[in-house]
Design an enzyme around this catalytic site. Structure first.
Site, mmCIF file in Angstrom:
data_model
loop_
_atom_site.group_PDB
_atom_site.id
_atom_site.type_symbol
_atom_site.label_atom_id
_atom_site.label_comp_id
_atom_site.label_asym_id
_atom_site.label_seq_id
_atom_site.Cartn_x
_atom_site.Cartn_y
_atom_site.Cartn_z
ATOM 1 N N ASP B 314 7.852 -13.706 -16.078
ATOM 2 C CA ASP B 314 8.192 -13.683 -17.496
ATOM 3 C C ASP B 314 9.379 -12.766 -17.787
ATOM 4 O O ASP B 314 9.725 -11.884 -17.009
ATOM 5 C CB ASP B 314 6.991 -13.184 -18.297
ATOM 6 C CG ASP B 314 6.499 -11.835 -17.791
ATOM 7 O OD1 ASP B 314 6.491 -11.641 -16.544
ATOM 8 O OD2 ASP B 314 6.126 -10.980 -18.603
ATOM 9 N N GLU B 315 9.943 -12.997 -18.920
ATOM 10 C CA GLU B 315 10.897 -12.084 -19.554
ATOM 11 C C GLU B 315 12.037 -11.637 -18.648
ATOM 12 O O GLU B 315 12.463 -10.490 -18.701
ATOM 13 C CB GLU B 315 10.146 -10.839 -20.091
ATOM 14 C CG GLU B 315 9.145 -11.179 -21.175
ATOM 15 C CD GLU B 315 8.469 -9.937 -21.737
ATOM 16 O OE1 GLU B 315 8.259 -9.896 -22.959
ATOM 17 O OE2 GLU B 315 8.130 -9.019 -20.962
ATOM 18 N N ASN B 316 12.509 -12.536 -17.820
ATOM 19 C CA ASN B 316 13.703 -12.220 -17.055
ATOM 20 C C ASN B 316 14.911 -12.675 -17.840
ATOM 21 O O ASN B 316 15.158 -13.873 -17.982
ATOM 22 C CB ASN B 316 13.654 -12.914 -15.693
ATOM 23 C CG ASN B 316 14.983 -12.816 -14.966
ATOM 24 O OD1 ASN B 316 15.768 -11.898 -15.222
ATOM 25 N ND2 ASN B 316 15.225 -13.768 -14.080
#
Lengths: 671, 671
Positions: B314-316
């Site tokens: 997530d959230e890269n």
């Protein structure tokens, strides 16, 4: 407002004096001087270590910072110890890393100046004590926190300052052990004695003799990794761990797993569920016994780096030996006149096994006979309850040239008042021991036997009383003012909460359960004047409770030193000294009235809480007597004979394993 | 007295009906019928197992017996499960041992007759659920405990009923995990998702890449033995453990230990102390990255027998990728148009590594692209906060043929009210998904991200709200009456205490610390109408709190669903519906007065408790408005404009990270 406070203080006493009075240090340090001044704590508070690389000190510093910011709510910029920051406000200077062998230098020096705090110590263990003392000095105004300026020089009176936890009767998971280790460190105890084996359970995972933990623990044991973890955790707090494997008696668990080394041939042993002294005993005449012990010690010793190993050796009544002709024959052949001699024969054989692992043998005082090696450490536990004088067996051991540790007088499971424990000094002045003999007295150890405690309640049995024992073992013998100790104990007791000790919070848990989650205020009030039955009067004969019986009862919520009792008893003393003291009189009447209304509330609660039935009669007895006594105090109709009968009812120990702690006060009002 | 009670009950409603109403089961079972009757509990209560040898069931039975005797105070003769006792009062019949793979049969049948209790289940896991339901049916009179006669058929709606605990942001020791596993089992959750790695810490002991736990954990990590212990503990509760190692983003910890696989060459990475989304990201173009991941998975996978492995994903934001020309070049050479494509390239490479260990890859929804393998399990987490419709990404995953699990709507760390969580259904009816597509929806998972929770507070964030989520995931979608759920939730909340959950007891710990160990009654009252700031408004920007900042503050003592707020808000509604309702009016006035006196007490307390300064202004605001509103209600001098201003002050979120939960009521009184 601040100005006003300051004025008030300065007109009543000098600043320095007040500070010293306010300091609630425990154990009280050796030397202390303080001045008028403050070191203010703010977000720049930071600790620099000038020390050899010490995991112990690094961890202790982090924990200190978390506790300090937890208490103050201040957001420190630096959450960890610094290195090479000579301008940090706190400087810790340490020369070496302590080896935990009772020979380490535990002294420290703490100086708090308005702009800098310095802790000097020869060892990292000493420095950790300095941090604990520093935290205890924390003060606050209405809007800030500070340390008062002072200078302390400190070192302990005794080398062995221990706590024994019995994890055999009721298993105590690792988190219970760890939080108690933290609490021990907070009051500068340095030996954790871990009672790992008894009739009710074998608590060590074994790689070679798996049947021990598989058959004799109900699945409740420490893995070897957990043991190593605990030992390391303790070591990082400056605490040495002494394991105990109790032999040759207290052997039901061992023999459940390995019956062939028992003293009754072909007996099917099983885990003991009751409390008491039981017959199962290892066979000291069987070579296999030593082979097994050897195998066990080979595996267990390396888990504990300390040089002491406790082999129990207590309470072997030798009944199985008497009943076994083969053992009788062996005694004759080997000129062993008594079972005591036979046990010494047994114990002496363990010494070389332990020596192989560089361990000294320690045992309860029964191991001491004329033939016992002087290398053994004698753990004195018997006293007036066992028909001996207090401190007598310790003194005998010391006189006989043994190093010795005192536990008689420190049995926490007897749930006695804190005064008893605090007044027990390892060096009993009445015995007039020479200073040479005194040197053999290593110190003392509080013990919590776990027949009647569980993870839910153990903390409330150990704490806060063990803090008073810790002071006895650390501080000078002249530090013995009970009233002053009790005053200083209050914040120490409170702050144990931040270490996870559950002595306060779990009381509510038990009471809510008893109340069936109705309001617990009345229960709490009543519990604050009740204490669990003392000595061994709870669980008579050891068979009322099995190890799996509920310990979520009213007696488990109550604690020794019932919090509201002392005040009431003192009030009555005050009033009896002067019946014209109307303030005391009216307070007494208020108190008696509150017990009447508490009883009313308990009656209501009980309608939906069956467990309350067990102690409601005791509350009723107090209700009745309170009414009579109010009448007496208010010069209304009072029946002296009836009141006496009611007093007897109030003294009852027949209800729910508790007793009223206000009997002295009630007696005082009747007389 | 008993006779009277019975008469009363029977004249008001029929016995059977009353019992069903009184049953506070949660999650509510599929089918239930009950009759007029009781199974009385006494010391002969005993449980016999007719089952294949199941450690799980044996342990569950022992725990059941301890909980039942803990609640009732009854001393059972048999403290453990029996075998071959067909006459025991409780018979548990089980056919097989469940394999925890989401395919196991979790159904059970519970029949309580006046003289016998029978639990039938295909698997031991089913039987354990039966025991939990049985315990929830416990009733009492004034002097005894009983189970009401009834018959239940039960099985879950969803296969995946999970709780995720983040042990990376704040480390959560094993005992925290274990007690939460026990609580999960009590409400029939079956998946524990363990978030073990994030920017703020690597929490797994590594044998081969020791630098990971040595350099990137601050010394706070699980040993492999501890992990195995937790996995076994969970398994014995019927709970599968899904580990998460978050890659390629959230990688500050990994890169602190192994900087050479980072996406910024020669960067010195360090552990993140703040909260948020950070740049450090693994380099997907570096073969060494895969070699390291391979090495990590080789060591970590065998610790977890379950077939799911969560790789985060997530959230890269790809900022490091954009800044690295080598990575840009790689994208071009490999026709990877976007960073999203590059991440898919990366994730696809992990699938075979996991397959080697018989594991399926699971990841947060960002891993879903057109090229992602359909074997991957998609964990849906984004929703309205991220500009998506609730349930939309879950539905997309299901439509695209992925098995999927919902967490959007179940984020406990947003500290929302329980209604929100309870109303979130993995199958959003508004989306009209076909039954075929619905089959891809495995279930849901509550998540507690740990930026602002510690071992002291985590339980109060997870519980009791997770019990409501558990019901949503187990029970039929028609079980959705909020009021009824809240009524049933009360005893479930209370009884979590017996499993060691600290949601109730630790509130006192925090308040006592804030009060500097003065009396906490006023603090408690005020905390019962305050809630911690919701969503991400506490810790703005993620930089107000560092991971080592104090979480012992007022906001930490307060909980969502503030206990006294709902009643007040409802009272005002009631009163506004009918201003002639004098009872409501007088209750409201009492409540307002109590806040005025609470404020007075807080002012007193604050003199010796600096932390109170932080929220005293909010109490003052409420004090002022309360006075105005009393005047209004009593037709005394009332300044409407002033009251409006005061209301605005009461809405403030500027004090100590809390907000008043009684705003609806206050608004109601002003209008």
């Amino acid at each position: 407002m601040k100005y006003f406070l300051f004025t008030f203080i300065c007109t009543t006493m000098c600043w320095g004096q007040m500070q010293k009075e306010q300091l609630n240090l425990m154990p009280w340090p050796k030397e202390i001087s303080n001045q008028q001044g403050k070191f203010n704590i703010d977000k720049d508070f930071a600790i620099n270590l000038n020390a050899p690389n010490s995991e112990r000190l690094t961890i202790a510093t982090t924990k200190f910072l978390r506790r300090l910011d937890g208490r103050t709510g201040i957001f420190f910029k630096n959450g960890f110890a610094l290195i090479n920051h000579p301008n940090s406000t706190v400087q810790i200077n340490v020369k070496s890393i302590a080896k935990l062998d009772l020979q380490q230098d535990e002294s420290y020096q703490l100086t708090i100046a308005p702009n800098q705090i310095i802790i000097n110590a020869n060892t990292d263990s000493g420095a950790i004590y300095g941090l604990e003392t520093l935290l205890q000095t924390l003060q606050n105004t209405n809007d800030s926190f500070y340390f008062p300026t002072l200078s302390i020089q400190d070192s302990p009176r005794f080398r062995w300052r221990g706590l024994m936890i019995d994890a055999a009767r009721h298993f105590m998971p690792v988190d219970v052990i760890k939080r108690n280790l933290d609490a021990m460190a907070a009051v500068k105890l340095n030996v954790f004695h871990w009672h790992l084996v008894d009739d009710q359970g074998w608590r060590i995972e074994m790689k070679s003799l798996k049947q021990l933990h598989l058959k004799a623990s109900d699945g409740l044991y420490y893995t070897q990794e957990q043991i190593k973890d605990v030992v390391q955790y303790a070591g990082n707090l400056g605490i040495m761990v002494v394991p105990e494997i109790d032999v040759p008696g207290h052997a039901s668990a061992i023999l459940t797993a390995i019956p062939e080394i028992g003293s009754t041939p072909n007996k099917k042993y099983s885990l003991e569920r009751n409390a008491g002294v039981f017959n199962p005993t290892l066979d000291p005449t069987n070579p296999k016994t030593y082979q097994i012990i050897n195998q066990i010690f080979d595996e267990v010793c390396p888990l504990f780096p300390g040089k002491y190993f406790h082999i129990g050796g207590d309470e072997n009544e030798g009944k199985e030996w008497d009943a076994n002709p083969k053992i009788q024959k062996f005694k004759k052949e080997n000129n062993l006149a008594t079972n005591h001699d036979l046990q010494t024969y047994f114990t002496m054989k363990l010494i070389p096994i332990l020596k192989k692992h560089n361990k000294l043998l320690m045992g309860w005082e029964e191991i001491m006979t004329k033939d016992m090696s002087k290398d053994a450490i004698i753990h004195a536990w018997r006293g007036p309850n066992e028909g001996l004088k207090a401190g007598e067996s310790l003194a005998n051991a010391a006189k006989n040239g043994y190093q010795t540790v005192l536990s008689n007088g420190y049995y926490l499971d007897l749930v006695l008042g804190i005064d008893t424990y605090y007044n027990t000094d390892p060096i009993n002045k009445e015995l007039n021991l020479s200073s040479e003999i005194q040197k053999n007295i290593l110190g003392g150890e509080a013990t919590i036997w776990a027949e009647l405690v569980t993870p839910l309640t153990i903390d409330s049995r150990i704490w806060p009383r063990t803090a008073a024992i810790a002071e006895r073992l650390w501080s000078d013998s002249s530090v013995n003012n009970l009233k002053n100790m009790k005053k200083r104990l209050i914040p120490v007791t409170d702050r144990l909460e931040e270490l996870g000790i559950t002595h306060i919070r779990n009381k509510g848990v038990i009471l809510r359960n008893i109340a069936n989650y109705q309001d617990i205020q009345a229960l709490e009030k009543f519990s604050n004047i009740c204490e669990p039955l003392k000595l061994y009067t709870r669980n008579k004969g050891g068979t009322e409770y099995q190890m799996y019986s509920p310990l979520t009862l009213f007696a488990d919520a109550c604690t020794p030193d019932a919090s509201d009792a002392e005040e009431f008893n003192s009030l009555v003393e005050l009033y009896n000294a002067n019946h014209a003291n109307n303030e005391a009189k009216s307070k007494i009447i208020n108190q008696l009235q509150s017990w009447i209304s508490t009883h009313k509330e308990l009656v209501q609660l009980q309608k939906n809480a069956p467990i309350i039935s067990g102690f409601l009669p005791l509350s009723k007895n107090l209700n009745d007597l309170s009414q009579q006594l109010i009448n007496k105090l208010q010069d209304k109709s009072y029946d002296a004979e009836l009141a006496k009968k009611m007093l007897e009812n109030c003294k009852s120990k027949d209800y729910a394993d508790v007793e009223l702690a206000i009997i002295p006060g009630l007696v005082g009002l009747i007389q």
